[in-house]
Structure formats: structure tokens, C-alpha cells
Write a protein that holds these residues in place. Sequence first.
Motif, PDB file in Angstrom:
ATOM      1  N   THR A 239       0.811  -1.218   0.000  1.00 48.23           N
ATOM      2  CA  THR A 239       0.000   0.000   0.000  1.00 48.23           C
ATOM      3  C   THR A 239       0.844   1.268   0.000  1.00 48.23           C
ATOM      4  O   THR A 239       0.328   2.357  -0.236  1.00 48.23           O
ATOM      5  N   TYR A 240       2.128   1.133   0.330  1.00 44.76           N
ATOM      6  CA  TYR A 240       3.039   2.276   0.259  1.00 44.76           C
ATOM      7  C   TYR A 240       4.456   1.742   0.118  1.00 44.76           C
ATOM      8  O   TYR A 240       4.794   0.710   0.703  1.00 44.76           O
ATOM      9  N   ALA A 241       5.268   2.453  -0.658  1.00 40.65           N
ATOM     10  CA  ALA A 241       6.660   2.031  -0.827  1.00 40.65           C
ATOM     11  C   ALA A 241       7.569   3.237  -0.959  1.00 40.65           C
ATOM     12  O   ALA A 241       7.257   4.189  -1.679  1.00 40.65           O
ATOM     13  N   ASP A 242       8.653   3.196  -0.232  1.00 46.04           N
ATOM     14  CA  ASP A 242       9.748   4.145  -0.382  1.00 46.04           C
ATOM     15  C   ASP A 242      10.906   3.297  -0.890  1.00 46.04           C
ATOM     16  O   ASP A 242      11.614   2.672  -0.099  1.00 46.04           O
ATOM     17  N   PRO A 243      11.100   3.219  -2.221  1.00 46.85           N
ATOM     18  CA  PRO A 243      12.042   2.252  -2.807  1.00 46.85           C
ATOM     19  C   PRO A 243      13.420   2.283  -2.166  1.00 46.85           C
ATOM     20  O   PRO A 243      14.008   3.342  -1.972  1.00 46.85           O
ATOM     21  N   GLY A 244      13.885   1.088  -1.821  1.00 45.35           N
ATOM     22  CA  GLY A 244      15.203   0.947  -1.221  1.00 45.35           C
ATOM     23  C   GLY A 244      15.244   1.223   0.265  1.00 45.35           C
ATOM     24  O   GLY A 244      16.277   1.030   0.893  1.00 45.35           O
ATOM     25  N   ARG A 245      14.111   1.647   0.858  1.00 46.32           N
ATOM     26  CA  ARG A 245      14.109   1.977   2.290  1.00 46.32           C
ATOM     27  C   ARG A 245      13.063   1.171   3.052  1.00 46.32           C
ATOM     28  O   ARG A 245      13.375   0.393   3.924  1.00 46.32           O
ATOM     29  N   TRP A 246      11.785   1.337   2.733  1.00 48.86           N
ATOM     30  CA  TRP A 246      10.756   0.610   3.448  1.00 48.86           C
ATOM     31  C   TRP A 246       9.458   0.598   2.645  1.00 48.86           C
ATOM     32  O   TRP A 246       9.276   1.351   1.698  1.00 48.86           O
ATOM     33  N   LEU A 247       8.561  -0.296   3.051  1.00 49.45           N
ATOM     34  CA  LEU A 247       7.246  -0.371   2.435  1.00 49.45           C
ATOM     35  C   LEU A 247       6.229  -0.855   3.459  1.00 49.45           C
ATOM     36  O   LEU A 247       6.581  -1.373   4.520  1.00 49.45           O
ATOM     37  N   VAL A 248       4.946  -0.661   3.134  1.00 50.67           N
ATOM     38  CA  VAL A 248       3.837  -1.119   3.967  1.00 50.67           C
ATOM     39  C   VAL A 248       3.068  -2.170   3.191  1.00 50.67           C
ATOM     40  O   VAL A 248       2.720  -1.973   2.023  1.00 50.67           O
ATOM     41  N   VAL A 249       2.825  -3.318   3.845  1.00 52.15           N
ATOM     42  CA  VAL A 249       2.099  -4.425   3.235  1.00 52.15           C
ATOM     43  C   VAL A 249       0.825  -4.664   4.033  1.00 52.15           C
ATOM     44  O   VAL A 249       0.855  -4.742   5.269  1.00 52.15           O
ATOM     45  N   GLN A 250      -0.315  -4.785   3.338  1.00 49.57           N
ATOM     46  CA  GLN A 250      -1.618  -4.967   3.975  1.00 49.57           C
ATOM     47  C   GLN A 250      -2.158  -6.358   3.678  1.00 49.57           C
ATOM     48  O   GLN A 250      -2.084  -6.851   2.550  1.00 49.57           O
ATOM     49  N   ASP A 251      -2.698  -7.001   4.731  1.00 48.88           N
ATOM     50  CA  ASP A 251      -3.351  -8.310   4.603  1.00 48.88           C
ATOM     51  C   ASP A 251      -4.658  -8.230   5.369  1.00 48.88           C
ATOM     52  O   ASP A 251      -4.692  -8.394   6.585  1.00 48.88           O
ATOM     53  N   GLY A 252      -5.765  -7.931   4.649  1.00 53.01           N
ATOM     54  CA  GLY A 252      -7.039  -7.719   5.322  1.00 53.01           C
ATOM     55  C   GLY A 252      -6.972  -6.469   6.177  1.00 53.01           C
ATOM     56  O   GLY A 252      -6.607  -5.384   5.721  1.00 53.01           O
TER      57      GLY A 252
END
Length: 266
Positions: A239-252
Motif C-alpha cells: 500500500t506504500y513504498a519508499d524504494p530501497g528503504r521501506w514499504l507497507v504491506v496490507q493483509d485484510g
Amino acid sequence: PTSDDGVHFRLRRIAQVLELGLDEARRGHRVELWGVVTWSHPDVPYFYIQDSTRGVCVRNPGPWTLQPPLLGASVRVTGRTGVGDFAPLVEFENFAAEGSMQLPEPRPITLDQVQSGAEEARRLELRGYLREVRTEGLWTELQLTTPTGEFTARIVTPASLQELEGAVVRLRGICTAVADNRGEFAGIRLLIATRRDIDIEEPATDDPFAGAVVPMASLRRFGPLQTPYRRVRVTGVVTYADPGRWLVVQDGDAGLEVLARAPEKW
């Protein structure tokens, strides 16, 4: 008591050296200490000793004129107090080996318990996930992650430790504080004496995606997944990505923040 110069007094316990503080230690008080060598290497200009009170670094201000003491040796050290990057130490003048002793049993401890710097120069045991192994000159440096932060460990060894990368390990060594440019505590580094001080609790896996998928929501519930350092495999929508640094992953209704350790692989 005062020494023969009428100013400096002789310290006989390691705890007395550390209790001086940096300003007083700079005055060069005389010391005569007895302890067991807990870390030493002939190519490094210092070694560590520990007595019944604390541990301390013994630094050689010049080149070795005699073979440094061996690990486990019982030694009498004479010298003067000085300062390191973070804590008082002993500037070596002479030592005499007087047999050998069993190394102090390392106290199991967590990273958050050593953040004050009070465990400086003591032999401890720490656990962590070994995320990277690299060589810097004489040293092999281990980069580790724990549930409460990160730390590094160092060992002088001709053997490659690359096969340990990705494993959960238990390390025994000397706790040393890392200071910033203001002399303030910035982290810890563990000095490891031998390969025998590294135990593998969970070996690295060749395929990190081989395990079963775990629902993200279950990570917040009481159960075996709450065991520190346990590997998990999850799936979800980014749902959000800062390439090479971090991201947010959603599951339900559940989500995870994923931090990058190897940006070039993203």
C-alpha cells in the motif's frame, strides 16, 4: 592513600578505576590490578581483564615489547588510568602472568539491558539475527539485529564466517560501548575471542520463502510466533513504498512495515 609522588593513589580493584569517571581518570592514577584475561590478540594493542568487581580495557600506548598475555591467563597489571572513547581504561606499563584461570561465566543479557553502558568491559552473552558478515582489515565484523535494536560483534579469525549470515546466533564476548563524536553512548560492540564463542541456534535457510504463509493478524496474538528472532513468511498488498528503504504491506485489516537491509535487491 597516596603514591610516592604525593598526588596519585594506587587502585587495586577494577571497579575503582571505572568509578573515577573520565575527568579523574585522565589524571593518571597508579593501578595494580589482578584479574583473568578475557580477550587478547597479539596484533591488537590492548587486552581486557576482569576481576570479581568489573572488567576493564588495558591499552598498550606503544608497540608490544613482550608477548601480550594469553586468553585465560591470571595476570597482575601495573600502569596508570586513562580514558578511552567512552569509559576509563588502564594505560599498560607492565604485567606478569601468574598461571591460568577459568574465564568468567558470561551473563545472558538482552540488548536493552546494556544500553546504559554499565556493562562496559564485562563478559556477556547476547543473541541476535546475523544479517551481515563483512571483513574490515584484521577484523571480521558481524552485524546483528534483536527485538530491541542492533549491535555489532568483532572477531579476529582467518576462517570465513559467511555461512553464518542469516542465522540466529548466541555470542559470548566482551561488551564495549561505541561512542559518538561527543563521547556519548551510541551503541555496543561485542569482542569475541574465538569461534567457539559463537553458537548457532537456528541455521540460515537457503530459501526464505520455503516456509508456510502466516496471517499477519496472528503476529499480534499470544503464541509461538511471538518468540524473538523467529522467521515468518507473509503475503499482502503493498500500500506504500519508499524504494530501497521501506514499504507497507496490507493483509485484510492487518498491516506490516517492512524495512530494507539490502536496498539494491528491491
